[in-house]
Design a protein around this motif. Structure first.
Motif, PDB file in Angstrom:
ATOM      1  N   THR A   1       0.823  -1.213   0.000  1.00  0.00           N
ATOM      2  CA  THR A   1       0.000   0.000   0.000  1.00  0.00           C
ATOM      3  C   THR A   1       0.858   1.264   0.000  1.00  0.00           C
ATOM      4  OG1 THR A   1      -0.147  -0.155   2.418  1.00  0.00           O
ATOM      5  CG2 THR A   1      -1.934  -1.107   1.128  1.00  0.00           C
ATOM      6  N   LEU A   2       2.007   1.208   0.677  1.00  0.00           N
ATOM      7  CA  LEU A   2       2.893   2.374   0.664  1.00  0.00           C
ATOM      8  C   LEU A   2       3.385   2.657  -0.747  1.00  0.00           C
ATOM      9  CD1 LEU A   2       4.496   4.542   2.209  1.00  0.00           C
ATOM     10  CD2 LEU A   2       6.327   2.854   2.494  1.00  0.00           C
ATOM     11  N   GLY A   3       3.740   1.603  -1.470  1.00  0.00           N
ATOM     12  CA  GLY A   3       4.178   1.799  -2.852  1.00  0.00           C
ATOM     13  C   GLY A   3       3.093   2.411  -3.707  1.00  0.00           C
ATOM     14  N   LEU A   4       1.854   1.919  -3.555  1.00  0.00           N
ATOM     15  CA  LEU A   4       0.748   2.481  -4.335  1.00  0.00           C
ATOM     16  C   LEU A   4       0.495   3.942  -3.969  1.00  0.00           C
ATOM     17  CD1 LEU A   4      -1.847  -0.445  -4.375  1.00  0.00           C
ATOM     18  CD2 LEU A   4      -0.618   0.498  -6.324  1.00  0.00           C
ATOM     19  N   ASN A   5       0.546   4.255  -2.680  1.00  0.00           N
ATOM     20  CA  ASN A   5       0.313   5.639  -2.256  1.00  0.00           C
ATOM     21  C   ASN A   5       1.405   6.577  -2.750  1.00  0.00           C
ATOM     22  OD1 ASN A   5      -2.091   5.181  -0.875  1.00  0.00           O
ATOM     23  ND2 ASN A   5      -1.046   4.645   1.014  1.00  0.00           N
ATOM     24  N   VAL A   6       2.645   6.124  -2.699  1.00  0.00           N
ATOM     25  CA  VAL A   6       3.746   6.969  -3.175  1.00  0.00           C
ATOM     26  C   VAL A   6       3.611   7.248  -4.664  1.00  0.00           C
ATOM     27  CG1 VAL A   6       6.240   7.017  -3.578  1.00  0.00           C
ATOM     28  CG2 VAL A   6       5.363   6.302  -1.364  1.00  0.00           C
ATOM     29  N   VAL A   7       3.310   6.205  -5.445  1.00  0.00           N
ATOM     30  CA  VAL A   7       3.136   6.393  -6.886  1.00  0.00           C
ATOM     31  C   VAL A   7       1.961   7.330  -7.164  1.00  0.00           C
ATOM     32  CG1 VAL A   7       2.560   5.218  -9.044  1.00  0.00           C
ATOM     33  CG2 VAL A   7       4.190   4.186  -7.476  1.00  0.00           C
ATOM     34  N   ALA A   8       0.851   7.129  -6.444  1.00  0.00           N
ATOM     35  CA  ALA A   8      -0.324   7.981  -6.658  1.00  0.00           C
ATOM     36  C   ALA A   8      -0.029   9.433  -6.307  1.00  0.00           C
ATOM     37  CB  ALA A   8      -1.491   7.454  -5.824  1.00  0.00           C
ATOM     38  N   LEU A   9       0.622   9.665  -5.187  1.00  0.00           N
ATOM     39  CA  LEU A   9       0.922  11.034  -4.787  1.00  0.00           C
ATOM     40  C   LEU A   9       1.908  11.703  -5.736  1.00  0.00           C
ATOM     41  CD1 LEU A   9       1.132  10.616  -0.908  1.00  0.00           C
ATOM     42  CD2 LEU A   9      -0.690  11.687  -2.238  1.00  0.00           C
ATOM     43  N   MET A  10       2.855  10.944  -6.251  1.00  0.00           N
ATOM     44  CA  MET A  10       3.790  11.505  -7.222  1.00  0.00           C
ATOM     45  C   MET A  10       3.060  11.936  -8.488  1.00  0.00           C
ATOM     46  SD  MET A  10       7.050   8.927  -6.797  1.00  0.00           S
ATOM     47  CE  MET A  10       7.841   9.581  -8.263  1.00  0.00           C
ATOM     48  N   ILE A  11       2.133  11.106  -8.934  1.00  0.00           N
ATOM     49  CA  ILE A  11       1.378  11.438 -10.149  1.00  0.00           C
ATOM     50  C   ILE A  11       0.498  12.662  -9.911  1.00  0.00           C
ATOM     51  CG2 ILE A  11      -0.392  10.607 -11.743  1.00  0.00           C
ATOM     52  CD1 ILE A  11       0.718   7.793 -11.335  1.00  0.00           C
ATOM     53  N   VAL A  12      -0.224  12.682  -8.772  1.00  0.00           N
ATOM     54  CA  VAL A  12      -1.102  13.811  -8.479  1.00  0.00           C
ATOM     55  C   VAL A  12      -0.305  15.090  -8.313  1.00  0.00           C
ATOM     56  CG1 VAL A  12      -2.712  14.735  -6.782  1.00  0.00           C
ATOM     57  CG2 VAL A  12      -2.888  12.347  -7.480  1.00  0.00           C
TER      58      VAL A  12
END
Length: 488
Positions: free
Chosen positions: A469-480
């Motif tokens: 979940t941390l990996g998904l959140n980091v990728v999502a926040l980077m994109i946003v």
């Protein structure tokens, strides 16, 4: 004196300090406010702050540390030959606290104080009867050592509460009188209050950081302990999950759990993404102001429904409905109400507001000038949405989908009630499966020994889920973040 009563006393002292400090500052300049360095209220707040904050910090620290100190001291009274490991000692200490609370409940009747410690035994009729009257049963599992430890636990807790009251009140009064003494018209009260508020805000931020760090360290240390008992390769690549097998490299494989987690999340996202995205496009591009003001809050109500309610909805409504359709005589695909499809559909409904709200905000962030340019070139509204707005908002929408995916991966109650508890590798969406979160719950419930692999595996599962979940959140926040920087 209880911690809540102490807190009320400190609050009252701070309120009195505010009034006295404000009045003292005004009296020091004969009532001429122009001669004060700061506004009068700042002098009152300075006294209240020095009387309240240090005392509350001491109180909070004492409330956290005292139970650990008392528990450590009392556990030493339990003979080592009466327990096999730390888990058994924890169970004994639970009995000690239970009996100690029973002794507290009957202390007002005077029996406990009248009976000497040497005469307090599990056969004493008065003690047994009084403890039974407050719901504490003295069975064969409660020994004389436990009863003696309970009396010591009660005595040390009372002594700790007394010292806590004395020290906290001394700290509060010391801050109160020190602040009163320094209060005069030349005191830079505003600066002191602002620095104090800044320190409180920094402390609040540090609590959040330290809490996160503590959770991570707890996962890491317990995961290391687990891998000291169980091979890492067998855990990461094992194809079978069966903790009741008690050992064996094939019994604690995480792959069936990961597959169930990913499979249910895919079904949920396949429901939430199109519905949420279409709803966001309608609300941001087509809906009138009145419709948007009504529909958007109504849609976001779904995010406030407890997940246990979604689980009951999956178990009692969606599951039987799917069985009635896919389990009919002609199809016979689905045998029970619990399945991947049941949990996925309901979880998808739960995720709709996550996708729609984030996507709506992102679409609205696209500059109006891009829409106007498209209209100026002769494009229709639908063409503008498809060829201009959505491509411009795509990075943010992808980030919203990834955030929804991380929410789906961490869901527990819907999975427990809608998907079942079977750990299997299967492509059939109408079969019962389970997820990592559901197994974390099952492994940490009951009387499992925390020194065994069957209990410690929950921390390894939690660490795996945390990394995912941390990996998904980091990728999502980077994109946003990249998207937002483009238009701000």
């Amino acid at each position: 004196m209880s911690a809540s009563l102490l807190l009320l006393i400190i609050l009252a002292l701070a309120a009195v300090g505010f009034v006295i400090g404000r009045g003292r500052a005004l009296r020091s300049v004969q009532g001429d406010r122009r001669r004060l360095h700061s506004l009068p209220n700042y002098y009152g707040f300075n006294v209240a702050m020095l009387a309240f904050v240090p005392a509350v910090l001491v109180l909070a620290l004492w409330v956290v540390v005292q139970p650990m100190v008392v528990n450590s001291a009392v556990s030493g009274l339990i003979p080592h030959d009466s327990y096999a490991d730390a888990g058994a000692l924890n169970l004994i200490m639970s009995d000690v606290k239970r009996v100690a609370h029973g002794l507290d409940a009957v202390a007002a009747q005077g029996i406990v104080q009248k009976i000497p410690l040497s005469e307090m035994n599990v056969g004493n009729t008065d003690i047994r009867g009084l403890l039974g009257s407050v719901g504490v049963a003295l069975g064969s599992d409660v020994t004389q050592d436990v009863l003696n430890a309970a009396q010591e636990f009660r005595a040390k807790s009372a002594q700790g509460a007394l010292w806590m009251s004395i020290i906290v009140l001394v700290v509060a009064l010391a801050g109160f009188f020190a602040a009163i003494r320094m209060t005069n018209g030349d005191l830079r009260a505003r600066n002191l209050v602002e620095h104090g508020i800044k320190a409180v805000l920094i402390g609040a931020a540090m609590i959040a950081v330290l809490t996160t760090l503590g959770i991570i360290l707890s996962l890491i240390f317990n995961t290391i302990s687990f891998f000291g008992m169980f091979p890492m390769a067998d855990f990461l690549f094992g194809m079978t999950w069966s903790p009741e097998g008690r050992g064996g490299s094939e019994h604690l494989g995480i792959l069936p759990l990961l597959w169930g987690t990913i499979y249910i999340s895919i079904v949920a996202l396949s429901v939430a993404v199109p519905i949420g995205l279409f709803a966001a496009v309608y609300l941001s591009e087509y809906a009138s102001r009145t419709t948007r003001a009504f529909a958007k809050p109504l849609l976001e109500v779904l995010a406030g429904i407890p997940t246990i309610v979604y689980g009951l909805f999956a178990l009692t409504v969606v599951g039987p409905m799917l069985v009635g359709f896919f389990g009919a005589d002609g199809l016979n695909w689905m045998q029970g109400a619990r399945s991947v499809m049941t949990a996925g559909l309901v979880m998808g409904i739960m995720l709709i507001p996550f996708v729609s709200s984030l996507s709506d905000d992102i679409i609205n962030a696209v500059p109006q000038s891009m829409r106007d340019g498209s209209y100026g070139l002769g494009a229709t509204q639908s063409e503008t949405v498809r060829q201009v707005v959505l491509p411009a908002a795509l990075p943010g929408i992808v980030g919203a989908i990834l955030l929804a995916a991380s929410r789906a991966i961490g869901e527990t109650m819907i999975v427990v009630m809608g998907a079942g508890a079977a750990a299997r590798l299967s492509m059939n969406p109408f079969e019962a499966m389970t997820t990592v979160t559901a197994k974390i719950v099952s492994q940490l419930t009951g009387d499992a020994d925390f020194a065994s692999p069957e209990a410690l595996v929950a921390f390894a599962l939690g660490m795996t889920l945390f990394i995912l979940t941390l990996g998904l959140n980091v990728v999502a926040l980077m994109i946003v973040r990249k998207y937002r920087e483009q238009y701000e």
